[in-house]
Design a protein around this motif. Structure first.
Motif, mmCIF file in Angstrom:
data_model
loop_
_atom_site.group_PDB
_atom_site.id
_atom_site.type_symbol
_atom_site.label_atom_id
_atom_site.label_comp_id
_atom_site.label_asym_id
_atom_site.label_seq_id
_atom_site.Cartn_x
_atom_site.Cartn_y
_atom_site.Cartn_z
ATOM 1 N N GLY A 1 0.830 -1.193 0.000
ATOM 2 C CA GLY A 1 0.000 0.000 0.000
ATOM 3 C C GLY A 1 0.866 1.246 0.000
ATOM 4 O O GLY A 1 2.087 1.182 -0.165
ATOM 5 N N TRP A 2 0.206 2.393 0.202
ATOM 6 C CA TRP A 2 0.943 3.655 0.168
ATOM 7 C C TRP A 2 0.270 4.681 1.061
ATOM 8 O O TRP A 2 -0.963 4.685 1.213
ATOM 9 N N THR A 3 1.090 5.545 1.664
ATOM 10 C CA THR A 3 0.599 6.635 2.505
ATOM 11 C C THR A 3 1.001 7.972 1.907
ATOM 12 O O THR A 3 2.155 8.157 1.517
ATOM 13 N N LEU A 4 0.048 8.894 1.849
ATOM 14 C CA LEU A 4 0.304 10.268 1.448
ATOM 15 C C LEU A 4 -0.099 11.188 2.591
ATOM 16 O O LEU A 4 -1.201 11.061 3.147
ATOM 17 N N GLY A 5 0.808 12.109 2.967
ATOM 18 C CA GLY A 5 0.495 13.132 3.948
ATOM 19 C C GLY A 5 0.393 14.482 3.254
ATOM 20 O O GLY A 5 1.090 14.723 2.259
ATOM 21 N N TYR A 6 -0.474 15.358 3.772
ATOM 22 C CA TYR A 6 -0.637 16.659 3.117
ATOM 23 C C TYR A 6 -1.175 17.697 4.090
ATOM 24 O O TYR A 6 -1.893 17.369 5.043
ATOM 25 N N LYS A 7 -0.768 18.925 3.854
ATOM 26 C CA LYS A 7 -1.259 20.069 4.624
ATOM 27 C C LYS A 7 -2.306 20.784 3.787
ATOM 28 O O LYS A 7 -2.050 21.137 2.634
ATOM 29 N N VAL A 8 -3.476 20.989 4.363
ATOM 30 C CA VAL A 8 -4.593 21.601 3.647
ATOM 31 C C VAL A 8 -4.770 23.044 4.125
ATOM 32 O O VAL A 8 -4.791 23.311 5.328
ATOM 33 N N THR A 9 -4.880 23.948 3.181
ATOM 34 C CA THR A 9 -5.169 25.356 3.487
ATOM 35 C C THR A 9 -6.558 25.674 2.946
ATOM 36 O O THR A 9 -6.848 25.396 1.778
ATOM 37 N N TYR A 10 -7.414 26.220 3.799
ATOM 38 C CA TYR A 10 -8.800 26.493 3.396
ATOM 39 C C TYR A 10 -9.299 27.731 4.130
ATOM 40 O O TYR A 10 -8.633 28.245 5.049
ATOM 41 N N THR A 11 -10.448 28.229 3.741
ATOM 42 C CA THR A 11 -11.049 29.397 4.371
ATOM 43 C C THR A 11 -12.334 28.975 5.071
ATOM 44 O O THR A 11 -13.184 28.295 4.475
ATOM 45 N N SER A 12 -12.479 29.390 6.327
ATOM 46 C CA SER A 12 -13.676 29.074 7.111
ATOM 47 C C SER A 12 -14.044 30.289 7.953
ATOM 48 O O SER A 12 -13.200 30.799 8.694
ATOM 49 N N GLY A 13 -15.282 30.747 7.830
ATOM 50 C CA GLY A 13 -15.714 31.928 8.571
ATOM 51 C C GLY A 13 -14.937 33.169 8.215
ATOM 52 O O GLY A 13 -14.757 34.051 9.059
ATOM 53 N N GLY A 14 -14.453 33.234 6.973
ATOM 54 C CA GLY A 14 -13.686 34.387 6.530
ATOM 55 C C GLY A 14 -12.236 34.374 6.965
ATOM 56 O O GLY A 14 -11.501 35.322 6.684
ATOM 57 N N LYS A 15 -11.805 33.304 7.646
ATOM 58 C CA LYS A 15 -10.425 33.207 8.124
ATOM 59 C C LYS A 15 -9.697 32.075 7.422
ATOM 60 O O LYS A 15 -10.294 31.027 7.138
#
Length: 266
Positions: free
Chosen positions: A206-220
């Motif tokens: 199998g395989w593992t991928l790690g990632y950092k997610v950047t998103y906007t919530s409540g205007g922040k």
């Protein structure tokens, strides 16, 4: 004895055919010819009448089929279209960095019989989810909103691969498909990612991928750390373990290292 003709009258003479006026004869003949013609018409065409009436009764009250125009009428509930999630190129190899802090205590194992994988069951503030649909098993911290801090397992979403994956590259590509699914379903629209890990499973295929997610919530602008692992479980379609840890639960980020190191096929 005389024929009754009234008092004082003589016998009434009888009329013979020759005494009938010719005008009356012609009139009677015309009437007879007309009657005969009508009888003949009904006799000859009587077989057509029931069939015609039956056809008229069969289609009575049926609205005509509308003409199909070149421009279709829009549906009352149009199906929304989603833009495809575009991921940055997946690194061929990148070791998962160790997050600082203290990881949650492992209090047992989640043996997910439906997917065929096993991974750690974590202590509070983690709580098991009673109805984890669409997943087969899940743990979470806080309320289930989008996005939220969670760990969940399921078979790989979508169709199975056309053939069973065999190489690291195959599993890496499938893991990227799983990440694309999590970006579409677990984070707000417009979220982006940066890879933090790309590595083999410690046990099994199998395989593992790690990632950092950047998103906007409540205007922040917010961030989350996430991972996806796909595991070979003896089927064409692999199993999937995914986890999202929000920056509001930054203390839980070290739990990602625990999951990556201890996920196993059953």
């Amino acid at each position: 004895m005389t024929a009754a003709g009234g008092p004082g009258r003589g016998p009434v003479p009888r009329r013979r055919l020759g005494d009938v006026p010719m005008k009356v004869v012609y009139l009677l003949g015309a009437i007879a010819a007309t009657v005969l013609a009508v009888v003949l018409v009904f006799t000859v065409f009587s077989g057509d009448v029931p069939a015609r009436h039956a056809a008229e009764e069969q289609f009575a009250g049926v609205a005509p089929v509308p003409t199909v125009t070149a421009t279709p009428t829009p549906s009352a509930s149009p199906t929304p279209t989603q833009a495809p999630i575009v991921l940055p190129p997946v690194p061929a190899s990148k070791t998962y960095a160790t997050f600082p802090g203290t990881a949650s205590v492992v209090v047992g194992l989640v043996n997910d019989e439906r997917t065929g994988i096993s991974y750690p069951k974590l202590a509070a503030p983690w709580q098991a989810v009673k109805s984890p649909s669409p997943f087969s098993a899940a743990q979470q911290v806080g309320k289930a909103v989008v996005p939220h801090t969670q760990i969940a397992s399921a078979m790989l979403p979508g169709d199975a691969p056309k053939k069973k994956p065999v190489s690291d590259a195959d599993y890496r590509a499938i893991a990227a498909q799983a990440v694309r699914w999590t970006m579409r379903t677990q984070f707000p629209k417009g979220a982006t990612l940066a890879w933090t890990a790309s590595q083999r499973l410690p046990v099994g295929k199998g395989w593992t991928l790690g990632y950092k997610v950047t998103y906007t919530s409540g205007g922040k602008k917010r961030q989350a750390q996430a991972m996806v692992t796909v595991v070979e479980v003896g089927k064409t379609k692999p199993a999937m373990l995914m986890a999202n840890m929000l920056d509001t639960d930054k203390a839980r980020w070290p739990d990602l290292n625990t999951l990556v190191q201890r996920v196993r096929p059953l």
